[in-house]
Design an enzyme around this catalytic site. Structure first.
Site, short mmCIF file in Angstrom:
data_model
loop_
_atom_site.label_atom_id
_atom_site.label_comp_id
_atom_site.label_asym_id
_atom_site.label_seq_id
_atom_site.Cartn_x
_atom_site.Cartn_y
_atom_site.Cartn_z
N GLY A 74 0.79 -1.22 0.00
CA GLY A 74 0.00 0.00 0.00
C GLY A 74 0.82 1.26 0.00
CB THR A 75 4.09 2.16 1.51
OG1 THR A 75 3.65 1.75 2.81
CG2 THR A 75 4.91 3.43 1.64
CE LYS A 124 24.27 -5.37 15.26
NZ LYS A 124 24.20 -6.84 15.36
CG HIS A 153 1.39 20.74 51.55
ND1 HIS A 153 2.33 21.09 50.60
CD2 HIS A 153 1.22 21.85 52.32
CE1 HIS A 153 2.72 22.34 50.80
NE2 HIS A 153 2.05 22.83 51.83
N GLY A 202 -4.76 28.80 48.93
CA GLY A 202 -3.62 28.35 48.13
C GLY A 202 -3.66 26.87 47.81
CG ASN A 253 -0.48 6.95 62.73
OD1 ASN A 253 -0.79 5.86 62.28
ND2 ASN A 253 0.55 7.12 63.56
#
Length: 570
Positions: free
Chosen positions: A114-115, A217, A358, A387, A508
């Protein structure tokens, strides 16, 4: 005629030259004149004639051919100044630009299927790969380019004399440019509705990765391109007179990365088809750079943000794929906080606002009136909320946007609340316009809820911890009453709300909640009793009748709860 030529060794200078002459005759004349249905017969005849020819050549002629040097003979495709480019693409974006550009630079273009057709339709001259291999595509296209005439021309090192001698002996030309991308496996297996197993297998590319790896490569001699965005840079490079090995290495790196990501998708998909455990023996996580960040958690740390391209993350939601409509670029800490806020607010079924500072939720409130829920979320800890990051699990309309823009801090009743980020699943056009007017720096994100069942990864030195994502909500579990006093329905709802909030607070962790809103929380203390003290102090006088949730075992719970809660509850 060929048989007659083969019968007289005295009229033939060398076996290699004659073999090349026969090959070229078939490639340039006879082969083109035959239909594709006769190609296999032709190739078989060629090999038969070659064998017959070589069997009649004298030992002297054979000895002479063995000492033939590459400098004595150059096939046309290997001749100096005759440049070849191999193009084989599934994604044909910008193919015309590439084809015309290479042709203008004097490259002979070799292409497949196809290409080749697309290039010819664009007016670009093409040599089909079958003309080099002397063999047609076969096995439904599974075998096209896996052939010495292709891979020899890619892998041969130009600085190795014996490599070039081997090419000349077999009539193989070199490739200077290889442009290949692979079957769209990723898109196929993640398409809506999925894909049948056999169809998935057929979309695994074989020849493409082989050519890409071979060219990468041998990048010192062969330029390899796998991304259409690199076509302009490739053409500019070829126009220049200087060779840049760094440019070649960068293209080679990109090629190997392209194949590695492709193989990762195939591996992930196949593992799921085996019905194997959620934690495979080996795991590859393909990451794609989304942006470079100004700095990391601290100003002296460099940072970047990557998107997880695993198949399991396709259309699975989360902050990584959020759309930023407005504001400054996101920072490292912005991503962490936005993720925490979005994960928390997405867990609630009712309209909810979550404010994070935070990575800890400092304010959470749910209710049918989202404006009131927003106010109550701020009220839980207005100092921390200032903030911070504010997130909603419903659409932000103009009324809510105005409230976000104009609401004053409960601490003084005058200061407008400031936020770094607003996150929501969607915005009305007017709502977005109002929010954009609040601040030039306000980051406005539109995100999709995280899908359940994801794999959660966390890095430790030299390794990664993997676990199921924590998807449990109060609706997924059975609450057991172990106290003598039985909770009322509203008290149980408060407990469920507190339990869902504490899930997102750093241990905790203690959360105190009542009437679908967080009153106070304590987080990150190595001593759980300190987290309790902090939560009680923030909740203040409203703590009486509220529910308390802890993220883990509370040592001597009854004693300490009575001791610390006495000033507030009794």
């Amino acid at each position: 005629m060929l048989g007659t030529a083969a019968s007289s060794a005295a009229t033939i200078p060398t076996t290699a030259q004659t073999a090349n002459s026969i090959r070229r005759a078939f490639q340039t004349t006879t082969f083109d004149s035959l239909s594709s249905s006769r190609h296999p017969i032709l190739c078989a005849r060629f090999h038969f004639l070659s064998l017959r020819f070589f069997s009649n050549v004298s030992t002297k002629a054979m000895s002479h051919s063995q000492t033939l040097h590459a400098s004595n003979y150059h096939p046309q495709s290997s001749a100096p100044g005759n440049k070849q480019a191999l193009i084989s693409l599934s994604d044909k974006k910008e193919l015309t630009l590439l084809g015309n550009g290479l042709q203008e630079l004097g490259y002979t273009i070799v292409s497949t299927g196809g290409t080749a057709s697309a290039l010819e339709n664009a007016g670009v001259s093409v040599t089909k790969v079958e003309q080099l291999t002397c063999f047609p595509e076969m096995l439904d296209g599974r075998v096209k380019t896996v052939h010495p005439n292709i891979h020899g021309g890619i892998l041969a090192r130009r600085d190795q004399k014996h490599h070039m001698e081997a090419l000349n002996e077999h009539g193989i030309g070199t490739f200077d440019v290889v442009v290949v991308n692979l079957y769209p496996f990723y898109d196929k297996v993640t398409s809506t509705g999925g894909i049948a197993f056999d169809d998935g297998i057929e979309n695994i590319d074989i020849g493409g990765p082989a050519m890409v790896r071979a060219a990468a490569k041998n990048h010192k001699d062969v330029l390899v391109v796998v991304d259409s965005q690199d076509y302009p840079a490739l053409l500019e490079f070829l126009k220049g007179s200087q060779d840049d090995q760094q440019f070649r290495r960068k293209l080679a790196w990109k090629a190997f990365e392209h194949v590695a990501s492709y193989d990762s998708a195939v591996s992930e998909w196949l593992w799921k088809q085996t019905g194997g455990d959620k934690f495979p023996p080996k795991l590859t996580v393909p990451l794609s750079l989304k942006s470079s960040l100004r700095y990391g958690e601290n100003p002296h740390q460099k940072a970047a943000f990557y998107v997880d391209k695993s198949l399991s993350e396709v259309n699975a939601g989360g902050i990584a794929t959020a759309i930023q409509h407005h504001g400054k670029e996101m920072s490292y800490n912005n991503y962490l906080d936005a993720d925490a806020a979005w994960n928390c607010v997405s867990e609630f079924r009712n309209p909810t606002c979550v404010i994070v500072k935070h990575t800890n939720p400092c304010g959470v409130a749910s209710g049918d009136d989202i404006l009131e829920a927003y106010r109550l979320a701020v009220k839980a800890d207005p100092v921390s909320a200032f903030g911070g990051i504010v997130a909603f699990n419903i659409e932000v309309d103009d009324a809510l946007a105005k409230e976000i823009r104009e609401f004053r801090s409960p601490t003084d009743g005058e200061t407008r609340m400031f936020y770094e980020i607003v996150v929501a699943p969607k915005y009305t056009e007017k709502g977005l316009e109002i929010l954009c007017g609040k601040s030039k720096t306000l980051r406005i994100l539109e995100a999709k809820k995280n899908e359940k069942g994801k794999l959660s990864l966390r890095q430790v030195g030299g390794g990664w911890l993997a676990q199921d994502s924590d998807d449990l909500t109060p609706q997924d579990i059975q609450f057991n009453v172990v106290s003598e006093k039985k909770p009322q329905d509203n008290e149980l709802r408060d407990a469920e709300f507190a339990w869902l909030c504490v899930k997102h607070v750093k241990s905790n962790a203690i959360v105190i909640a009542k009437d679908n809103r967080m009153l106070g929380m304590g987080s990150g203390q190595p001593n759980r009793l300190e987290s309790l003290r902090i939560a009680l102090r923030k909740a203040g006088d409203e703590v009486k009748g509220a529910a308390l949730a802890s993220d883990a075992f509370f040592p001597f719970g009854s004693y300490y709860l009575e001791k610390f809660c006495a000033p507030y509850c009794f």
